[in-house]
Design a protein around this motif. Structure first.
Motif, PDB file in Angstrom:
ATOM      1  N   UNK A 308       0.828  -1.203   0.000  1.00 18.59           N
ATOM      2  CA  UNK A 308       0.000   0.000   0.000  1.00 18.59           C
ATOM      3  C   UNK A 308       0.866   1.258   0.000  1.00 18.59           C
ATOM      4  N   UNK A 309       1.945   1.234   0.810  1.00 11.97           N
ATOM      5  CA  UNK A 309       2.872   2.365   0.831  1.00 11.97           C
ATOM      6  C   UNK A 309       3.591   2.505  -0.504  1.00 11.97           C
ATOM      7  N   UNK A 310       3.932   1.374  -1.111  1.00 14.88           N
ATOM      8  CA  UNK A 310       4.588   1.346  -2.433  1.00 14.88           C
ATOM      9  C   UNK A 310       3.737   2.070  -3.472  1.00 14.88           C
ATOM     10  N   UNK A 311       2.427   1.887  -3.397  1.00 18.76           N
ATOM     11  CA  UNK A 311       1.528   2.533  -4.349  1.00 18.76           C
ATOM     12  C   UNK A 311       1.344   4.012  -4.017  1.00 18.76           C
ATOM     13  N   UNK A 312       1.117   4.312  -2.735  1.00 18.40           N
ATOM     14  CA  UNK A 312       0.831   5.691  -2.335  1.00 18.40           C
ATOM     15  C   UNK A 312       2.034   6.608  -2.530  1.00 18.40           C
ATOM     16  N   UNK A 313       3.249   6.070  -2.323  1.00 22.31           N
ATOM     17  CA  UNK A 313       4.450   6.892  -2.472  1.00 22.31           C
ATOM     18  C   UNK A 313       4.918   6.982  -3.926  1.00 22.31           C
ATOM     19  N   UNK A 314       4.168   6.369  -4.840  1.00 25.86           N
ATOM     20  CA  UNK A 314       4.440   6.530  -6.264  1.00 25.86           C
ATOM     21  C   UNK A 314       5.590   5.725  -6.798  1.00 25.86           C
ATOM     22  N   UNK A 315       5.893   4.582  -6.171  1.00 23.39           N
ATOM     23  CA  UNK A 315       6.995   3.741  -6.642  1.00 23.39           C
ATOM     24  C   UNK A 315       6.540   2.658  -7.610  1.00 23.39           C
ATOM     25  N   UNK A 316       5.253   2.648  -7.954  1.00 22.88           N
ATOM     26  CA  UNK A 316       4.719   1.550  -8.753  1.00 22.88           C
ATOM     27  C   UNK A 316       5.341   1.454 -10.146  1.00 22.88           C
ATOM     28  N   UNK A 317       5.967   2.527 -10.608  1.00 27.07           N
ATOM     29  CA  UNK A 317       6.578   2.497 -11.955  1.00 27.07           C
ATOM     30  C   UNK A 317       7.899   1.733 -11.957  1.00 27.07           C
ATOM     31  N   UNK A 318       8.474   1.461 -10.769  1.00 25.35           N
ATOM     32  CA  UNK A 318       9.784   0.810 -10.687  1.00 25.35           C
ATOM     33  C   UNK A 318       9.633  -0.605 -10.141  1.00 25.35           C
ATOM     34  N   UNK A 319      10.538  -1.467 -10.588  1.00 25.30           N
ATOM     35  CA  UNK A 319      10.530  -2.844 -10.072  1.00 25.30           C
ATOM     36  C   UNK A 319      10.890  -2.831  -8.587  1.00 25.30           C
ATOM     37  N   UNK A 320      10.152  -3.586  -7.796  1.00 20.26           N
ATOM     38  CA  UNK A 320      10.397  -3.666  -6.360  1.00 20.26           C
ATOM     39  C   UNK A 320      10.925  -5.048  -6.014  1.00 20.26           C
ATOM     40  N   UNK A 321      12.227  -5.139  -5.730  1.00 23.81           N
ATOM     41  CA  UNK A 321      12.791  -6.439  -5.348  1.00 23.81           C
ATOM     42  C   UNK A 321      12.233  -6.866  -3.996  1.00 23.81           C
ATOM     43  N   UNK A 322      11.851  -5.911  -3.150  1.00 23.37           N
ATOM     44  CA  UNK A 322      11.291  -6.241  -1.835  1.00 23.37           C
ATOM     45  C   UNK A 322       9.984  -7.007  -1.990  1.00 23.37           C
ATOM     46  N   UNK A 323       9.050  -6.434  -2.759  1.00 22.52           N
ATOM     47  CA  UNK A 323       7.744  -7.055  -2.930  1.00 22.52           C
ATOM     48  C   UNK A 323       7.831  -8.293  -3.802  1.00 22.52           C
ATOM     49  N   UNK A 324       8.698  -8.258  -4.803  1.00 24.02           N
ATOM     50  CA  UNK A 324       8.821  -9.419  -5.694  1.00 24.02           C
ATOM     51  C   UNK A 324       9.274 -10.645  -4.902  1.00 24.02           C
ATOM     52  N   UNK A 325      10.291 -10.460  -4.039  1.00 28.97           N
ATOM     53  CA  UNK A 325      10.784 -11.593  -3.264  1.00 28.97           C
ATOM     54  C   UNK A 325       9.780 -12.012  -2.198  1.00 28.97           C
ATOM     55  N   UNK A 326       9.104 -11.045  -1.594  1.00 28.92           N
ATOM     56  CA  UNK A 326       8.114 -11.384  -0.566  1.00 28.92           C
ATOM     57  C   UNK A 326       6.966 -12.196  -1.160  1.00 28.92           C
ATOM     58  N   UNK A 327       6.457 -11.765  -2.316  1.00 30.95           N
ATOM     59  CA  UNK A 327       5.366 -12.494  -2.954  1.00 30.95           C
ATOM     60  C   UNK A 327       5.845 -13.869  -3.415  1.00 30.95           C
ATOM     61  N   UNK A 328       7.078 -13.953  -3.882  1.00 29.73           N
ATOM     62  CA  UNK A 328       7.628 -15.253  -4.277  1.00 29.73           C
ATOM     63  C   UNK A 328       7.708 -16.202  -3.084  1.00 29.73           C
ATOM     64  N   UNK A 329       8.094 -15.669  -1.922  1.00 27.10           N
ATOM     65  CA  UNK A 329       8.139 -16.501  -0.717  1.00 27.10           C
ATOM     66  C   UNK A 329       6.743 -16.969  -0.317  1.00 27.10           C
TER      67      UNK A 329
END
Length: 551
Positions: A308-329
């Motif tokens: 939610x913070x990733x979206x609100x702070x406007x980072x959605x245009x960039x790849x997020x290794x944090x969320x990618x790895x968390x969702x993969x786990x």
């Protein structure tokens, strides 16, 4: 005053005693005994504070008390013997008052550092502080570590500021520089026993840590990533930790509404993105394997806060290794549902509860995307390579993994139908969910993933594709009836319909084993009629109802 002795021109008189004792040797011994008793029964917290004070209080107090004891004893003995003294010497009362003031000062200084103004990690005491902390952690006494984990909340801001020193990172400063010691302190705090105690009894330390880190413009060192990751692991492991008491406000009260610890730790994507290569969500896989559904659900809640913070702070245009790895786990828990293949479904089984947590998590990811004032528009619906993939593709792949895991369950009929249709299709893809642009994009990508897997079967027959075919066949059934354009399964139904009409009879002849694996949920193949047969439970007193799909 008449002189009793004349020594080298000095007028000496007999030492006289005071009419009343102010601070004699007996009073000194009483005060010393009381001081030793208080120090002996004092909590470890206050002993630690004394040991890390900027001045060496232990040695200083020892020498001062020794001097006071000898001084009071000598003055009393001197007066009792009426030995000579100079006429301008202080009286016995003055000497006792001086010793009393020094003794009282010792007590006041001790109280000041122990209770009023506890020492903090700083450039004045960093070596002593580091050594004492190292000894406690190395000793491993849990009770002492618990006390220390709370006590460190006072020093965390200074440790963060001094450790995150760009000059120490870029330039080669002396190894005894305070920044090097502060960096070592951050690594020492990452000890698992220390993090366990922080999670158990001192969540305020974690709160102060993340608040201090959030005030830094850039994180220059990686030591904090290890610390924050281990704190996360211990918070999730301990079901009595603060994050489990920051549930929904209706259930948890005020802390459930404001979520102080959860928001501080996981609600600032900018901070988490600066922490280094090791994400705050990077929990060791051996620990994740031991999680139950409640712990997995809490982990998912924390990831959702970051998303939610990733979206609100406007980072959605960039790849997020944090969320990618968390969702993969989180994806790694999908296949747990396969244990219900050929087994009756147990609603209380933790494997099924975990599977429901995954579905709820995937749904919440889509819901958060749909709630944005302006849905992120990211690249094409059909990415040509990995570089064009975005967060929609990540979520869509998660959907596809859930579907693939559910496809492992082939029988009994009721278990297969409950998991594949009611649990997965009904909650993830059913048209009863809120219709948003984000949801339409994700479902389009999910259908595309399944379609690509089916097309892959034509080039290279494989069991993964047969499981997708079996899932679609069971959930959608392909008997060609007209459906609404709002039906989410309409497009897939056509694809599966065409595939079975074009390929299944040949597959039965060439590879009957693979052909059999395309069928699930009680659907069978009738060789005489060259048709797929789906059986439905009949009415009371009646046998099953058969529905044929002629190939």
């Amino acid at each position: 005053m008449e002189c009793n002795w004349d020594f080298i021109g000095l007028c000496l008189v007999e030492a006289g005693s005071s009419t009343s004792t102010i601070f004699g040797f007996s009073e000194f011994l009483t005060g010393l005994a009381l001081l030793l008793i208080v120090y002996t029964i004092t909590d470890f917290r206050y002993k630690f504070r004394i040991s890390v004070s900027p001045v060496n209080l232990n040695k200083t107090i020892f020498f001062l008390i020794t001097a006071i004891g000898i001084g009071t004893l000598i003055t009393e003995f001197w007066v009792a013997q009426k030995w000579p003294t100079v006429t301008w010497n202080m009286s016995q009362a003055a000497w006792q008052s001086s010793f009393a003031i020094i003794f009282l000062s010792i007590v006041i200084i001790w109280l000041w550092y122990a209770f009023i103004s506890p020492p903090k990690f700083s450039s004045k005491n960093y070596k002593k502080f580091s050594m004492q902390l190292y000894r406690v952690v190395l000793k491993g006494n849990i009770e002492e570590i618990k006390i220390l984990s709370d006590e460190l909340s006072l020093s965390i801001p200074n440790i963060v500021k001094l450790a995150n020193n760009q000059e120490a990172v870029v330039q080669e400063l002396k190894t005894d520089h305070v920044s090097y010691f502060a960096n070592d302190m951050a690594l020492l705090l990452a000890n698992r026993r220390m993090c366990q105690c922080i999670a158990d009894v001192s969540p305020n330390t974690a709160l102060v840590l993340f608040d201090a880190l959030s005030k830094e413009d850039v994180i220059h060192v990686d030591s904090f990533s290890t610390l924050t990751s281990n704190i996360t692991a211990e918070l999730i492991k301990n079901k009595n930790s603060q994050i489990y008491h920051e549930d929904h406000g209706y259930d948890s009260g005020l802390l459930g509404y404001i979520k102080p610890l959860s928001s501080s730790m996981f609600g600032n994507y900018k901070l988490l993105n600066m922490l280094g290569n090791r994400s705050v969500f990077d929990v060791d896989y051996k620990e994740r394997d031991d999680w139950d559904s409640e712990q997995l659900n809490k982990y998912c809640d924390m990831v959702l806060l970051t998303f939610e913070s990733y979206l609100k702070q406007g980072y959605w245009f960039a790849h997020s290794f944090i969320l990618y790895r968390a969702i993969s786990d989180i994806k790694s828990f999908c296949l747990g549902i396969s244990e219900f293949n050929n087994t009756d479904l147990d609603w209380r089984n933790d494997a099924y509860k975990k599977f429901e947590v995954l579905i709820s998590f995937a749904h919440e990811l889509t819901t958060l995307l749909g709630k944005q004032d302006k849905t992120p528009h990211l690249i094409a619906l059909k990415p040509k390579d990995e570089n064009q993939k975005n967060l929609y593709d990540n979520i869509a792949n998660f959907y596809a993994e859930i579907i693939h895991a559910a496809a492992y369950v082939r029988s009994p009929i009721d278990t297969c139908w409950t998991i594949q249709h009611n649990t997965v299709w009904g909650k993830l893809i059913s048209r009863f969910a809120e219709d948003t642009e984000a949801r339409r994009i994700i479902l389009h990508k999910v259908r595309r993933i399944i379609y690509d897997e089916i097309k892959e079967f034509e080039r290279f027959p494989n069991y993964k594709s047969t499981r997708y075919l079996g899932f679609c066949l069971n959930v959608l059934w392909i008997n060609g009836y007209k459906t609404s354009r709002r039906d989410e399964g309409r497009a897939l139904r056509k694809v599966v319909n065409n595939w079975f009409r074009s390929n299944y009879l040949k597959l039965v002849e060439d590879n009957p084993v693979l052909a059999e694996s395309c069928l699930a949920g009680g659907i069978t193949y009738n060789m005489e009629k060259k048709a797929l047969v789906k059986s439905y439970r009949g009415g009371m007193g009646k046998g099953p109802v058969l529905d044929y799909f002629y190939l």
